[in-house]
Each structure stands twice: as C-alpha cells, then as structure tokens.
Design a protein around this motif. Structure first.
Motif, PDB file in Angstrom:
ATOM      1  N   THR A   1       1.544 -40.945  -7.650  1.00 13.80           N
ATOM      2  CA  THR A   1       1.499 -39.851  -6.683  1.00 13.80           C
ATOM      3  C   THR A   1       2.930 -39.445  -6.322  1.00 13.80           C
ATOM      4  OG1 THR A   1      -0.587 -40.634  -5.769  1.00 13.80           O
ATOM      5  CG2 THR A   1       0.720 -39.156  -4.390  1.00 13.80           C
ATOM      6  N   LEU A   2       3.140 -38.127  -6.212  1.00 19.72           N
ATOM      7  CA  LEU A   2       4.443 -37.606  -5.792  1.00 19.72           C
ATOM      8  C   LEU A   2       4.496 -37.478  -4.269  1.00 19.72           C
ATOM      9  CD1 LEU A   2       5.431 -34.662  -8.180  1.00 19.72           C
ATOM     10  CD2 LEU A   2       6.383 -36.944  -8.096  1.00 19.72           C
ATOM     11  N   GLU A   3       5.645 -37.820  -3.683  1.00 25.02           N
ATOM     12  CA  GLU A   3       5.910 -37.546  -2.266  1.00 25.02           C
ATOM     13  C   GLU A   3       7.057 -36.525  -2.223  1.00 25.02           C
ATOM     14  OE1 GLU A   3       7.011 -39.739   1.948  1.00 25.02           O
ATOM     15  OE2 GLU A   3       7.345 -40.781   0.065  1.00 25.02           O
ATOM     16  N   ILE A   4       6.776 -35.339  -1.687  1.00 19.47           N
ATOM     17  CA  ILE A   4       7.772 -34.259  -1.618  1.00 19.47           C
ATOM     18  C   ILE A   4       8.091 -34.013  -0.143  1.00 19.47           C
ATOM     19  CG2 ILE A   4       8.266 -31.855  -2.164  1.00 19.47           C
ATOM     20  CD1 ILE A   4       6.164 -32.135  -4.422  1.00 19.47           C
ATOM     21  N   VAL A   5       9.370 -34.163   0.215  1.00 20.86           N
ATOM     22  CA  VAL A   5       9.815 -33.984   1.609  1.00 20.86           C
ATOM     23  C   VAL A   5      10.760 -32.788   1.663  1.00 20.86           C
ATOM     24  CG1 VAL A   5      11.009 -35.022   3.566  1.00 20.86           C
ATOM     25  CG2 VAL A   5       9.580 -36.444   2.053  1.00 20.86           C
ATOM     26  N   ILE A   6      10.448 -31.807   2.539  1.00 20.17           N
ATOM     27  CA  ILE A   6      11.294 -30.618   2.753  1.00 20.17           C
ATOM     28  C   ILE A   6      11.754 -30.668   4.212  1.00 20.17           C
ATOM     29  CG2 ILE A   6      11.393 -28.106   2.669  1.00 20.17           C
ATOM     30  CD1 ILE A   6       8.882 -28.364   0.744  1.00 20.17           C
ATOM     31  N   ASP A   7      13.017 -30.966   4.425  1.00 16.70           N
ATOM     32  CA  ASP A   7      13.538 -31.267   5.770  1.00 16.70           C
ATOM     33  C   ASP A   7      14.675 -30.282   6.100  1.00 16.70           C
ATOM     34  OD1 ASP A   7      14.307 -32.359   8.127  1.00 16.70           O
ATOM     35  OD2 ASP A   7      14.608 -34.393   7.355  1.00 16.70           O
ATOM     36  N   ASP A   8      14.521 -29.541   7.241  1.00 14.04           N
ATOM     37  CA  ASP A   8      15.588 -28.607   7.653  1.00 14.04           C
ATOM     38  C   ASP A   8      15.999 -28.903   9.100  1.00 14.04           C
ATOM     39  OD1 ASP A   8      14.348 -26.664   9.711  1.00 14.04           O
ATOM     40  OD2 ASP A   8      12.852 -26.658   8.095  1.00 14.04           O
TER      41      ASP A   8
ATOM     42  N   LYS B   1      23.930 -23.286  14.182  1.00 14.23           N
ATOM     43  CA  LYS B   1      24.728 -24.422  13.729  1.00 14.23           C
ATOM     44  C   LYS B   1      24.736 -24.480  12.199  1.00 14.23           C
ATOM     45  CE  LYS B   1      20.653 -27.242  14.558  1.00 14.23           C
ATOM     46  NZ  LYS B   1      20.105 -28.352  15.345  1.00 14.23           N
ATOM     47  N   GLU B   2      25.394 -25.490  11.654  1.00 18.18           N
ATOM     48  CA  GLU B   2      25.482 -25.619  10.191  1.00 18.18           C
ATOM     49  C   GLU B   2      24.066 -25.807   9.628  1.00 18.18           C
ATOM     50  OE1 GLU B   2      27.473 -28.462   6.741  1.00 18.18           O
ATOM     51  OE2 GLU B   2      27.747 -28.932   8.877  1.00 18.18           O
ATOM     52  N   LYS B   3      23.763 -24.994   8.648  1.00 22.39           N
ATOM     53  CA  LYS B   3      22.388 -24.976   8.110  1.00 22.39           C
ATOM     54  C   LYS B   3      22.257 -26.033   7.015  1.00 22.39           C
ATOM     55  CE  LYS B   3      21.916 -19.999   9.036  1.00 22.39           C
ATOM     56  NZ  LYS B   3      23.150 -19.916   9.827  1.00 22.39           N
ATOM     57  N   GLN B   4      21.354 -27.016   7.271  1.00 19.01           N
ATOM     58  CA  GLN B   4      21.140 -28.111   6.325  1.00 19.01           C
ATOM     59  C   GLN B   4      19.680 -28.090   5.849  1.00 19.01           C
ATOM     60  OE1 GLN B   4      23.339 -30.329   5.240  1.00 19.01           O
ATOM     61  NE2 GLN B   4      25.080 -29.780   6.538  1.00 19.01           N
ATOM     62  N   LEU B   5      19.491 -28.128   4.510  1.00 17.24           N
ATOM     63  CA  LEU B   5      18.146 -28.192   3.915  1.00 17.24           C
ATOM     64  C   LEU B   5      18.142 -29.304   2.870  1.00 17.24           C
ATOM     65  CD1 LEU B   5      15.268 -27.102   3.500  1.00 17.24           C
ATOM     66  CD2 LEU B   5      16.199 -25.518   1.801  1.00 17.24           C
ATOM     67  N   ARG B   6      17.236 -30.256   3.049  1.00 16.15           N
ATOM     68  CA  ARG B   6      17.163 -31.408   2.132  1.00 16.15           C
ATOM     69  C   ARG B   6      15.760 -31.475   1.519  1.00 16.15           C
ATOM     70  NH1 ARG B   6      20.353 -35.679   1.268  1.00 16.15           N
ATOM     71  NH2 ARG B   6      19.440 -37.599   0.395  1.00 16.15           N
ATOM     72  N   ILE B   7      15.750 -31.528   0.178  1.00 12.85           N
ATOM     73  CA  ILE B   7      14.461 -31.612  -0.553  1.00 12.85           C
ATOM     74  C   ILE B   7      14.498 -32.896  -1.376  1.00 12.85           C
ATOM     75  CG2 ILE B   7      12.911 -30.498  -2.197  1.00 12.85           C
ATOM     76  CD1 ILE B   7      14.433 -27.862  -1.556  1.00 12.85           C
ATOM     77  N   GLU B   8      13.568 -33.814  -1.100  1.00 13.62           N
ATOM     78  CA  GLU B   8      13.512 -35.094  -1.818  1.00 13.62           C
ATOM     79  C   GLU B   8      12.142 -35.241  -2.474  1.00 13.62           C
ATOM     80  OE1 GLU B   8      14.414 -38.323   0.717  1.00 13.62           O
ATOM     81  OE2 GLU B   8      16.489 -37.710   1.102  1.00 13.62           O
ATOM     82  N   ILE B   9      12.154 -35.647  -3.767  1.00 10.52           N
ATOM     83  CA  ILE B   9      10.913 -35.859  -4.532  1.00 10.52           C
ATOM     84  C   ILE B   9      10.948 -37.286  -5.056  1.00 10.52           C
ATOM     85  CG2 ILE B   9       9.510 -35.111  -6.482  1.00 10.52           C
ATOM     86  CD1 ILE B   9      10.817 -32.370  -6.261  1.00 10.52           C
ATOM     87  N   SER B  10       9.956 -38.087  -4.651  1.00  5.89           N
ATOM     88  CA  SER B  10       9.946 -39.505  -5.025  1.00  5.89           C
ATOM     89  C   SER B  10       8.507 -39.970  -5.241  1.00  5.89           C
ATOM     90  CB  SER B  10      10.620 -40.332  -3.929  1.00  5.89           C
ATOM     91  OG  SER B  10       9.919 -40.180  -2.707  1.00  5.89           O
ATOM     92  N   VAL B  11       8.366 -41.256  -5.650  1.00  8.95           N
ATOM     93  CA  VAL B  11       7.049 -41.881  -5.837  1.00  8.95           C
ATOM     94  C   VAL B  11       6.924 -42.999  -4.821  1.00  8.95           C
ATOM     95  CG1 VAL B  11       5.511 -43.114  -7.385  1.00  8.95           C
ATOM     96  CG2 VAL B  11       7.041 -41.349  -8.298  1.00  8.95           C
ATOM     97  N   PRO B  12       6.020 -42.889  -3.834  1.00  3.54           N
ATOM     98  CA  PRO B  12       5.876 -43.961  -2.836  1.00  3.54           C
ATOM     99  C   PRO B  12       5.317 -45.234  -3.465  1.00  3.54           C
ATOM    100  CG  PRO B  12       4.159 -42.316  -2.569  1.00  3.54           C
ATOM    101  CD  PRO B  12       5.099 -41.770  -3.602  1.00  3.54           C
ATOM    102  N   ASN B  13       5.781 -46.372  -3.028  1.00  3.62           N
ATOM    103  CA  ASN B  13       5.357 -47.643  -3.616  1.00  3.62           C
ATOM    104  C   ASN B  13       3.881 -47.923  -3.387  1.00  3.62           C
ATOM    105  OD1 ASN B  13       7.943 -48.169  -4.532  1.00  3.62           O
ATOM    106  ND2 ASN B  13       8.555 -49.173  -2.628  1.00  3.62           N
ATOM    107  N   GLU B  14       3.390 -47.535  -2.199  1.00  2.46           N
ATOM    108  CA  GLU B  14       2.015 -47.904  -1.847  1.00  2.46           C
ATOM    109  C   GLU B  14       0.961 -47.003  -2.472  1.00  2.46           C
ATOM    110  OE1 GLU B  14       3.663 -45.223   1.393  1.00  2.46           O
ATOM    111  OE2 GLU B  14       4.352 -46.942   0.216  1.00  2.46           O
ATOM    112  N   ILE B  15       1.349 -45.868  -3.030  1.00  2.53           N
ATOM    113  CA  ILE B  15       0.362 -44.948  -3.631  1.00  2.53           C
ATOM    114  C   ILE B  15       0.741 -44.755  -5.095  1.00  2.53           C
ATOM    115  CG2 ILE B  15      -0.774 -42.708  -3.490  1.00  2.53           C
ATOM    116  CD1 ILE B  15       0.114 -42.530  -0.620  1.00  2.53           C
ATOM    117  N   GLU B  16      -0.066 -45.279  -5.983  1.00  5.20           N
ATOM    118  CA  GLU B  16       0.266 -45.245  -7.410  1.00  5.20           C
ATOM    119  C   GLU B  16       0.054 -43.859  -8.002  1.00  5.20           C
ATOM    120  OE1 GLU B  16      -1.070 -47.523 -11.531  1.00  5.20           O
ATOM    121  OE2 GLU B  16      -1.970 -48.046  -9.610  1.00  5.20           O
TER     122      GLU B  16
END
Length: 704
Positions: free
Chosen positions: A627-634, A610-625
C-alpha cells in the motif's frame, strides 16, 4: 474424485486386470495357436476344451468375439453331454460378460458353472467360480463378497493351491478396505506379500505393496504410502524390461497421484494423473477405460481446485485470464471423462464428471450450460440402476440356492407330497388373482400418472423460476455497471475540470504573455512546452482506469514546474519518493494526487505571507502491506481562512477536493478488501492559529 469405497472397489478390478495385461501379451498368440489346432481335433470333447480356451483368451482383448466362441463351446458341450466342458463354457462366458460390464449375465453364468462343478466335486473350479461371484458382489454387497472370498480361500487351502490362496487373500483385503477396516486390510495384504515372496512372485509383491500404499494413504501415513508405491513402481519398471504387463505401471502411477492428491500437492498429482492417463489410453479394448475416466476426473478436479484456492467462496464468475485457462482445462478433462464413461458404461465416473462440469460452467459464467449438465447429472444420480442390480443379483442367488436344494431327494419328496394341495388352492385363487391384478393395474396406472404430473409441474415451475432469477440478475448487473460507469465518467470529468480550470489556464497564459512582452523567448517557449505537455497528459489519462505511479509523478512534476515558474523563489517544493517503491509496477487511479497539490498551492500557499513550503512524500507503511502512503503537507493559511476568502468571491466554486472524494467513494464501492483511505488534517499551533493543511492518502496496489 471417487469416494474411498468406490475407488477401492476398482482396486479389485485392477488385480484382475493384471492377469488381463499378461493375457493381452500372450493371448493373441494362444488364440492363433488354438484356432490352427481346432480343425485337426477329432474328439468333440477336445474341441469343447479348445473352444473354451479360445473364448477365455478373448475376454481381455475382444469380449464380443469371446462370447461368440463361448456360445459355440456351450452348444457343443450340451450336444455331447460333456458336463465339465459345459462348466468351462459357462465360466468363459461369465468372464466375457464381466469384461463387457454386463454383471448380471456374468453372475448368471458363474452360478451355472458353480452348480455343475459342485455336482462334479471339482474343488479347484468351485473355488474359481466362487471367487468370480465374489468379485461381482464386491461392487454391491461387500459383506456377501467377504463371505464368498473366505469360502474360496478355504477351498484353496483344502486343495493346497498356494497361488489361489495368494490372490484370494488380497481380495479379502479389498473387502476390508471398502468397509474401512484398514488394520485388517493391511494384515491380509502383508500375508499376501509374504506368500508372494515365498513363491518368488516378484510382480505380485509389487502389486500388493502398491495396494498397501493406498491403505496407508487412507490412514494418513503419506510418507509410508509414497515409499511403498514408488518401490512398487521401480519393481514394475524392472520387470517390464523383460516381461511387460501393460497396466501395472499406469495403475501404480495413478496410486501415486492419489497420494499426492491427498497431500494437497496438486502439481505432482496432476503430473502423475496425466502420465497414468496417457498409458491407460494406449491399452487395447475397454479394460483400461475405467481408470482412464478416473484419471480425467482427477485432472479436472485438480485444475478446478487450483482456481478455487485463489478465489473467494462467494465468487460467481471468474475474470482472471490464468484462472480461466485452468477452468477451460478442467472442462476439457471432465468432458473427456464423460465420453469415456459413456463408452464403457461407468456410471460412477460419469456422475462425478458431470458434477465437476457443473461447477466449472458456473465459474465460467455459463448458467444455462450448467443447468443442462446438472439435469443430466441428476438423472444418473437418481437412477435406480444400483437398486435394480442388487435386487436382480439377490434373485439370482436365491434361484441358485433353491435349485441346489430342489435337486436333493428330500426336497423332491416334499414337493410331490404338497403338489395336490397346491393345485386345489390354485384353482380357488386363480379367479381372485385375475380380478386383483386388474385392480392393481388400474390403481398403479392412476398413481403413476399423478406422480408424473406432479414432478412435471415441479420441474416446469423450477425452470421458470430459474430463468426469471437469471434474467433479473443479468439486468441488475447491467444496471449496476451502467451506474458505475456513469458516476466514474462524471467524477473524472469533474476532476479534469478542477485540473484544467480557467483560472489556472489564464494564469499560465498570462505568464507566457509576460515572458513574450519582456522578450524572454526562451522562458516563454519552455513554459509553453510544459503547459502543452501537461494538458496532453491530463487528457490522455482521463480515459484510463489506472496508470502507473511513474506516469502520475511525471504529470505532477510538469504541474509543479509550471507553478514554480509562476511563483519563483517564493515557493519551496520538496517531492520525496521512497526507494523501496517501484513506480513502474505500482498502479493508482489517474489524476488523483495533482488536485490535492493544486488545492494546497491555490487555497493554502497563495495567500500566505510567510515562506511558502510544500512537501510531498510517497512511502510504503510497514504495517500495511503493498500500500502507498502519500502525504501532501503545506504551511499555508489553512482551510478555514481559505473558505472565508473564497466566500467573498462571487460565483467561486471549488471542484478538486469534492470531485476527488466522490471518485474515491465510487472506486471503493467496487473494491472487496483494501480500499483507498483519505484523511485531511488542519494543522494548528497551541494558540489555535493555522499552520497549514496535511492530506494523507492510502492507496492499495490492487486496482489494476
């Protein structure tokens, strides 16, 4: 810093030093004048009085010279039988030995002066001698000092000498301060302030209000304490414009520094201690050195507290550059205090400085230097100096009281009546005493040798154990560091292999080759340039412990450009970085994100129809000061189907995830608080079919 009792003992010395500072201003002029008049005097009694004045004028300037003139005065007074002059000589000698810190001799001379003045019924001089004796007792026996001060006040009231009452009441306050009876101490100081205002002695008003500020500090009333001491400082500065007393201002600055120290305002405490030390250090002679040593101890402790506030209680060695700088400044201050304390024989300040220096040397990773300093500290701390001083002073006092009683006619008659009986008993006991003394001597010698051998054995055993512990600790630390470096190198290499594996290289080269065969030189050149940039960045970063997020994103973008060139429109990639993140100032381990992205493409999306989707998100979670949250979703085929496909390929091995997970485990071993967290989620539909894989990384910004 010194204990309240020791510190308040010094306050009495500070009151005396106020007189010294005034004497230093006019003392040399007075000495010069008296020395010019001395050869012109014809009466020996006048010469005695002049010599006593010269001796007394020298004690805040040069006590050694003061002793020389005092002994000349004493010899001449005894030669002509001038009792009043002899008492003046003893008093001047006591003052000079007090300034030389020889308190035993000082007390001896004050007692002799008191004996003569008591016989002469000179109450003004009696009050003066009793006050001087009380000054010495304040250091060792506050209760006895209080008794003597009260006697001096009673005599001053009797002769209506208001100036003496003023000073003696303040001294009684100092005793109550030492005993911790702050209400009574404030009461006596308030009496002194009221009397000083009545006598129009503005300088004494300021001095006693400054002491009241110290008492308010001990009670915990910091606002009142600062108000009193700053008002006193303003008065002293106003007086100094026309009639300077060299120690008033630095003593008040030191009091203000003490108050800020109690408030835990280290910045202001440091500034006022430094200002006070600079002024004390400029005073002539040794009269300001006690306070100068105290200032340096305070400065050393403040810098040490600045370090301890930013470290954990179990910290053994300080690595941070700024904190090390504070430790070096603390070490310099304590060493300065030690040199001053040795010069003026101020043992309390010396032991405080040595104890502080031991703490600093431990934190600087200097265990042997700390051990040497601690041995010096123990020797002084365990000294019998104070005990011997108490004993000697008590013996002096008993001798004085005995001599007073002996001088009475009744005591002489009693002694004469018992003399014959005593002599008879003495003859019988003399022979037994000689034998007993020899027996005691040998027993004492044997016991002393045994004790000395025991402590020498214990000391040597402790040294050997300490050396063994230090050596063992050093070896264990070196082994741990070597093992850590070995594991990091192995896993960095494994990650490098996973990133630059032959499959990826061959695919990249095949793509370049296809562009060349199709005569698409532009695309071939661009692709080859990106491939070489990626290779260079991977090799450059492989030797670094951390890199900025910006550098990691640059490497990741190169890799994604190459993969998009291979897949074309089949691969849809979204890379999103939160605007709240400053990539230049956030540091992470190198090559940590790309292996997970590569796995998502190679094992998840590559085999998906199927259509190949890759999403990479880099953010700062509110509850953890911080700290980076890196999400790699395929939306690939998922890990389970990927494993099934890979199992059919002979010799296939996957390094990326395993190597990265090992790297994370090793890095976490050396992180004390926040650690790197990894979570891999298999996404599935309601019917259990795979929807892809989601990798979540939490990376703290505390690795640099």
């Amino acid at each position: 810093m010194p204990s309240p009792a020791k510190y308040l003992c010094l306050l009495l010395i500070g009151l005396c030093m106020s007189a010294f500072a005034y004497a230093q201003k006019q003392g040399q002029q007075k000495i010069d004048s008296l020395q010019r008049q001395l050869p012109l005097l014809t009466k020996d009694s006048d010469k005695v009085i002049a010599l006593s004045h010269i001796s007394f004028a020298y004690f805040p300037i040069d006590p050694s010279q003061g002793v020389t003139y005092g002994e000349q005065c004493l010899q001449l007074a005894k030669h002509i039988g001038f009792d009043k002059g002899e008492a003046l000589a003893y008093n001047a000698l006591g003052a000079n030995y007090w300034a030389k810190r020889n308190f035993l001799k000082a007390q001896d001379y004050y007692l002799k002066a008191l004996k003569i003045n008591t016989r002469l019924k000179d109450k003004a001089q009696m009050a003066r001698n009793i006050h001087n004796i009380a000054d010495i007792y304040l250091r060792f026996d506050p209760n006895k000092a209080l008794s003597y001060y009260q006697k001096a006040v009673a005599i001053a009231h009797e002769i209506n000498d208001q100036e003496k009452v003023l000073g003696y009441q303040a001294n009684i306050s100092s005793v109550y301060q030492v005993q911790g009876n702050y209400p009574e101490a404030l009461n006596y100081l308030q009496k002194s302030v009221d009397l000083a205002r009545k006598l129009h002695r503005q300088r004494d008003v300021a001095a006693y209000e400054s002491l009241m500020g110290i008492i308010e500090m001990e009670i915990g009333h910091y606002s009142q304490a600062l108000q009193l001491t700053t008002d006193a400082l303003a008065i002293f500065k106003q007086i100094a414009a026309t009639n300077p007393a060299k120690d008033d201002i630095p003593r008040t600055l030191l009091n203000i520094a003490k108050i800020y120290g109690k408030k835990n305002d280290l910045k202001n405490a440091l500034l006022y201690n430094q200002d006070a030390f600079r002024l004390f250090d400029q005073l002539p002679g040794n009269m300001g050195k006690d306070y100068a040593a105290e200032c340096q101890n305070n400065i050393g402790q403040i810098y040490l507290d600045m370090v301890l506030r930013k470290t954990k209680p179990d910290t053994r060695y300080i690595q941070d550059t700024v904190l090390k700088s504070h430790l070096y400044q603390s070490e310099a201050a304590f060493r300065k205090s030690i040199s001053i304390s040795l010069l003026v024989k101020q043992w309390d300040a010396l032991t405080i400085a040595q104890h502080g220096l031991v703490k600093v040397q431990k934190l600087l990773g200097q265990p042997y230097a700390a051990l040497d300093t601690y041995e010096d500290y123990s020797n002084f701390k365990d000294s019998i100096y104070n005990a011997e001083m108490n004993k000697s002073i008590a013996l002096h006092q008993m001798d004085f009281e005995y001599n007073q009683e002996k001088d009475s006619l009744n005591t002489l008659n009693k002694l004469q009546a018992s003399k014959i009986q005593f002599l008879d008993q003495q003859r019988v006991l003399d022979h037994l005493k000689v034998k007993q003394q020899w027996l005691y001597f040998f027993l004492t010698l044997i016991i002393f040798c045994l004790i000395a051998f025991y402590f020498l054995y214990r000391y040597r055993l402790a040294q050997v154990r300490l050396n063994n512990d230090l050596h063992s600790e050093k070896i264990n630390k070196q082994l741990q560091e070597a093992e850590y470096k070995k594991n990091m190198n192995q896993n960095t290499l494994a990650t490098l292999i996973s990133q630059m594996n032959p499959h990826f290289i061959f695919n990249a080269l095949n793509t370049i080759q296809s562009y060349i065969y199709s005569d698409n030189k532009k695309l071939a050149g661009e692709y080859l340039g990106k491939f070489s940039d990626l290779t260079r960045k991977i090799l450059d970063n492989s030797n670094k412990a951390t890199i900025s997020l910006a550098e990691e994103l640059a490497l990741l973008n190169l890799y994604l450009d190459i993969e998009k060139t291979r897949f074309g429109e089949e691969l849809n990639i979204v890379l999103k970085v939160s605007p709240a993140i400053d990539p230049e100032n956030f540091y992470i381990p190198p090559m940590l994100i790309q292996p997970f992205v590569e796995n998502a493409i190679k094992h998840g999306l590559l085999h998906s129809s199927k259509e190949k989707q890759l999403r990479i998100e880099i953010s700062v979670p509110n509850e953890i000061e911080d700290t980076l949250e890196i999400v790699i979703d395929d939306n690939g085929i998922g890990r389970e189907q990927s494993r099934q496909l890979n199992s059919k390929r002979n010799g296939h091995r996957s390094f990326a995830n395993d190597a990265n997970e090992k790297r994370i485990d090793i890095i976490n071993l050396h992180l004390e608080t926040q650690k790197i967290a990894l979570e891999i989620i298999d996404k599935k539909a309601d019917d259990g079919s795979p929807l892809g894989t989601k990798v979540v990384l939490f990376i703290p910004n505390s690795l640099n």
